[in-house]
Design an enzyme around this catalytic site. Structure first.
Site, mmCIF file in Angstrom:
data_model
loop_
_atom_site.group_PDB
_atom_site.id
_atom_site.type_symbol
_atom_site.label_atom_id
_atom_site.label_comp_id
_atom_site.label_asym_id
_atom_site.label_seq_id
_atom_site.Cartn_x
_atom_site.Cartn_y
_atom_site.Cartn_z
ATOM 1 N N ASP A 201 0.853 -1.176 0.000
ATOM 2 C CA ASP A 201 0.000 0.000 0.000
ATOM 3 C C ASP A 201 0.895 1.233 0.000
ATOM 4 O O ASP A 201 2.123 1.110 -0.019
ATOM 5 C CB ASP A 201 -0.952 0.015 1.196
ATOM 6 C CG ASP A 201 -2.317 0.589 0.827
ATOM 7 O OD1 ASP A 201 -2.365 1.774 0.430
ATOM 8 O OD2 ASP A 201 -3.329 -0.128 0.930
ATOM 9 N N HIS A 276 -2.736 3.216 -4.728
ATOM 10 C CA HIS A 276 -2.231 2.735 -3.439
ATOM 11 C C HIS A 276 -0.798 2.211 -3.610
ATOM 12 O O HIS A 276 -0.423 1.190 -3.013
ATOM 13 C CB HIS A 276 -3.130 1.641 -2.856
ATOM 14 C CG HIS A 276 -4.394 2.174 -2.241
ATOM 15 N ND1 HIS A 276 -4.414 2.866 -1.055
ATOM 16 C CD2 HIS A 276 -5.682 2.129 -2.665
ATOM 17 C CE1 HIS A 276 -5.660 3.208 -0.756
ATOM 18 N NE2 HIS A 276 -6.451 2.780 -1.733
ATOM 19 N N GLU A 341 -10.014 2.665 -5.189
ATOM 20 C CA GLU A 341 -9.782 4.070 -4.837
ATOM 21 C C GLU A 341 -8.722 4.754 -5.701
ATOM 22 O O GLU A 341 -7.927 5.564 -5.223
ATOM 23 C CB GLU A 341 -9.396 4.175 -3.349
ATOM 24 C CG GLU A 341 -10.490 3.679 -2.423
ATOM 25 C CD GLU A 341 -10.130 3.759 -0.953
ATOM 26 O OE1 GLU A 341 -11.044 3.966 -0.139
ATOM 27 O OE2 GLU A 341 -8.945 3.594 -0.615
#
Length: 777
Positions: A201, A276, A341
């Site tokens: 991440d 990410h 995202e």
């Protein structure tokens, strides 16, 4: 093959249990088996007992391991031998119709027989049998004087779902190898079979990749900002050393994968893309749209704009190299690629990405993400693997063979199933264990939101809108643990237990056999096992929930107490002292007046089962009076409307509890009409900071008063001394006392943050100001 650590202790349960008779209630087994019948009597293990096996190498290995586990616990010299004439018999039956992971367990007075179609089935059966143990055995030490017995019982059992998983984020905070193994032991103890390992991440790259050493040399480390709230951390400064982090070597990963395999748990790695990936781009900025430079973020990032460039073929070559090494380490059928995202801002500005859109005839950036995922899926498929990703991989069109992990709700899983794609359900509403499980005031700091044990147990992975054919594409469900606020193993255990226990029954037990009251009766025995094993867990299900409302007719506050427990024995006090066995028993709503602090807890046989819940009530001169709002509150957080700030009830640690009123991007300016001229000597008001949710303490609070509503006294100003970056999650009361004045009107002005600071993930967006109660004395 050696099986150390927690499993070694737990699996010994096959033959050890407290003495029971056939007249006793059924054993407290979790998850509840498909079918269970209890008979009179019990089996007793004797020092001369022999463990026999039949059906091949798998049965032989399990028998040898079982003996190795039992010897130190019992002190007996247990032998193993091929055949079916032992006191304990482990049998693999080939050529018969067995459901996947099915087992049959039969305990008789003279023998114990565990039969399955595979060694995996035998292993699941051992997980059931071990729960017949007295809890002390879970501690790993020989309990002198115990009789090693099992109740006579017959069990036929198999799981409802193929995918029964639990996730662990090791990017936000790194967890060492020993804890990861302990985590896997917890999964095995609950009959879960998938460990979803979130290795990549923004905040850290945790897997060694030989071809790209800077991924761990640079990407695994960030500057230490652990003394600051997660969403208030400044980026790394020039010349500042990155010292916080860690990574797993390839040898350590092989060790963990093998450890999980011995427990019949598949490790599914997650390698995030296309977003990410701040940690990857800090190491190799050339695979971004801008070329960098980047540093590993030490805390929260929003929006997620750092992204792999989808227009460069070099990016895909890099990702394929990484995934090639990943697949050499992980034999799992599925490889998780994240996909969530991804903010497309950089793609919109990037000439290479725009050229890719034109060349491929794509409609826009959403289809560019679909192109990205489809290209990776094709590569994984060429290696015999399957791609799985979060439900954002549906954007722009789903890759042909992709599996969807539905986290934002049920809709992503439904859409996948309707289009003939497999789906794993992990909705945030029921499966995100990184949110609170009780009043935030009494829980470890976490993400805002509330997910109780009962709500987890109520989870039904198959949406009722799906047809029977579509429902077959829902292959299972899993829990998720994101670790922004979890820095150590003990806290991780607390956040998943016993919510994971509830989820284990959801994914194993037939839906028609699940029952909250039955599960709740069995849970205390499971908690005893946790105690013996040294596991940290929450008793939040035993907390008392208190809700209060203003009763206009009587001028009192009506206080109600509830609990997830079916028939709780709630005892309470109103003088601020801790409740005990001699305190009054709650039997119905209470009328409260004046200034009262109510404390309540649940008791069982004289023992307090959970924590103490507290509710502060203060009926004062402002209570129930008319409030004039010179600045309006937000419709999104309006509480009970115009009387929320003067209903005599303080808010809890949860800003969603209805007692807090929110003001977005503005100050709070209110005037309270006390109804008549009255002596006033103090004014106070409460405010909340939840920086991660864009809620900040006021910069200052001003109190003033008036007799006519026009001419006000000079304001008393209380300035907030805690800077926005240090506020984190907290509630503060602002208080002013003064020589007694005569006033009818009281004005409270709280100067808000207005916009999120430049360092904040929501920089430039409207900030929130939350107030819960204004008290005038």
């Amino acid at each position: 093959m050696k099986l150390p650590s927690l499993f070694t202790v737990l699996a010994a349960a096959l033959l050890l249990t407290a003495c029971r008779s056939g007249k006793d209630s059924a054993p407290a087994l979790i998850p509840q088996p498909v079918d269970m019948k209890v008979a009179p009597g019990h089996f007793s293990l004797i020092p001369e007992a022999r463990i026999s096996w039949s059906g091949g190498a798998g049965a032989a290995i399990m028998a040898e391991e079982l003996a190795a586990m039992l010897r130190p616990v019992t002190g007996y010299e247990l032998t193993t031998a091929e055949g079916i004439d032992g006191n304990i018999r482990l049998i693999i039956e080939a050529g018969t119709e067995w459901k996947k992971e099915e087992y049959h367990l039969k305990v008789q007075r003279k023998s114990v027989t565990l039969t399955a179609g595979t060694s995996e089935g035998l292993f699941r059966g051992i997980q059931t049998a071990r729960q017949l143990l007295p809890p002390q055995v879970f501690g790993g030490e020989t309990a002198a004087g115990l009789k090693w017995t099992m109740p006579c019982i017959t069990v036929t059992d198999y799981p409802r779902f193929e995918w029964r998983g639990m996730h662990l984020d090791v990017s936000r905070h790194f967890f060492d190898v020993e804890f990861v193994k302990r985590y896997i032991d917890i999964l095995a103890m609950h009959k879960l079979n998938v460990f979803h390992w979130h290795l990549v991440d923004d905040q850290g790259w945790r897997i060694e990749i030989k071809k790209y050493p800077k991924l761990t040399e640079v990407g695994a480390w960030r500057v230490d900002r652990e003394d600051k709230p997660w969403d208030s951390r400044e980026p790394q400064k020039p010349g500042e050393e990155a010292t916080y982090g860690g990574f797993y070597t390839q040898e350590e990963i092989r060790e963990i994968v093998a450890y999980a395999a011995e427990r019949y748990i598949t490790v599914v790695p997650e390698i995030e893309m296309p977003a990410h990936v701040g940690s990857a781009l800090a190491a190799y900025p050339e695979y971004s749209c801008t070329g960098g430079s980047f540093t590993v973020p030490p805390g929260g990032v929003w929006p997620i704009t750092d992204i792999y460039c989808a227009g460069k073929d070099e990016t895909f070559a890099f990702i394929k190299d990484v995934l090639t090494e990943v697949m050499e380490l992980f034999p799992s059928e599925y490889i998780h690629v994240g996909g969530d995202e991804a903010d497309k801002t950089e793609w919109k500005k990037c000439p290479d990405c725009q050229a890719r859109i034109r060349e491929e005839g794509l409609a826009g950036e959403a289809e560019l993400q679909s192109y990205f995922i489809k290209r990776i899926e094709k590569f994984l498929g060429s290696k015999g693997r399957k791609l799985i990703g979060w439900d954002e991989i549906l954007q722009g069109g789903l890759a042909p063979e992709a599996t969807v992990m539905s986290w934002q709700g049920f809709e992503g899983g439904e859409a996948a199933a309707r289009s003939g794609h497999e789906a794993v359900m992990a909705p945030v509403s029921h499966c995100y264990f990184n949110v609170y499980q009780g009043d935030p005031a009494t829980e470890p700091e976490s993400f805002r939101g509330l997910l109780t044990l009962k709500k987890v147990y109520s989870f039904e992975p198959v949406p009722p809108e799906l047809s029977a054919e579509e429902a077959d594409f829902i292959i299972g469900a899993q829990g998720c643990l994101w670790t922004e606020y979890i820095t150590d193993g003990a806290t991780a255990e607390y956040m998943i237990l016993p919510r994971l226990t509830a989820l284990s029954e959801v994914v194993w037990t037939p839906a028609e056999s699940r029952n909250w009251e039955g599960f709740n009766r069995r849970l205390p025995k499971m908690m005893e096992r946790f105690d013996a094993a040294g596991l940290n867990y929450s008793r939040g299900s035993y907390n008392v929930d208190m809700s209060a409302s203003w009763d206009e007719a009587s001028g009192n506050i009506i206080l109600e107490m509830t609990s997830e427990q079916p028939s709780p024995d709630i005892r309470y006090t109103t003088d601020g002292t801790d409740p005990g066995t001699g305190s009054p028993v709650y039997t119905g709503p209470l009328k409260m007046s004046g200034k009262v602090t109510v404390r309540a807890a649940i008791f069982d046989n004289g023992e307090m089962m959970g924590g103490i819940s507290t509710k502060s009530i203060n009926i004062n001169k402002a209570t129930a009076m008319k409030v004039q709002y010179n600045t309006p509150f937000s419709d999104r957080y309006k509480g009970f409307g115009d009387r929320t700030l003067v209903n005599g009830i303080s808010g809890s640690g949860d800003f969603n509890d209805g007692q807090w009123q929110g003001f977005e991007g503005t100050d709070m300016d209110v005037v309270i009409d006390l109804g008549r001229e009255t002596p006033v000597s103090s004014i106070s008001s409460g405010y909340m900071a939840v920086v991660g949710s864009w809620i900040f303490l006021p910069q200052s609070v001003e109190y003033s008063w008036s007799s006519d509503g026009t001419n006000y006294s000079a304001a008393q100003v209380i300035v907030t001394e805690i800077g926005p970056a240090d506020q984190g999650n907290r509630a503060e009361t602002y208080f002013a006392s003064f020589p007694e004045a005569s006033a009818r009107y009281v004005r409270v002005v709280a100067r808000g943050q207005i916009t999120c600071p430049t360092w904040h993930a929501g920089a430039g967006n409207k900030a929130w100001l939350f107030c819960d109660e204004i008290v005038v004395e």
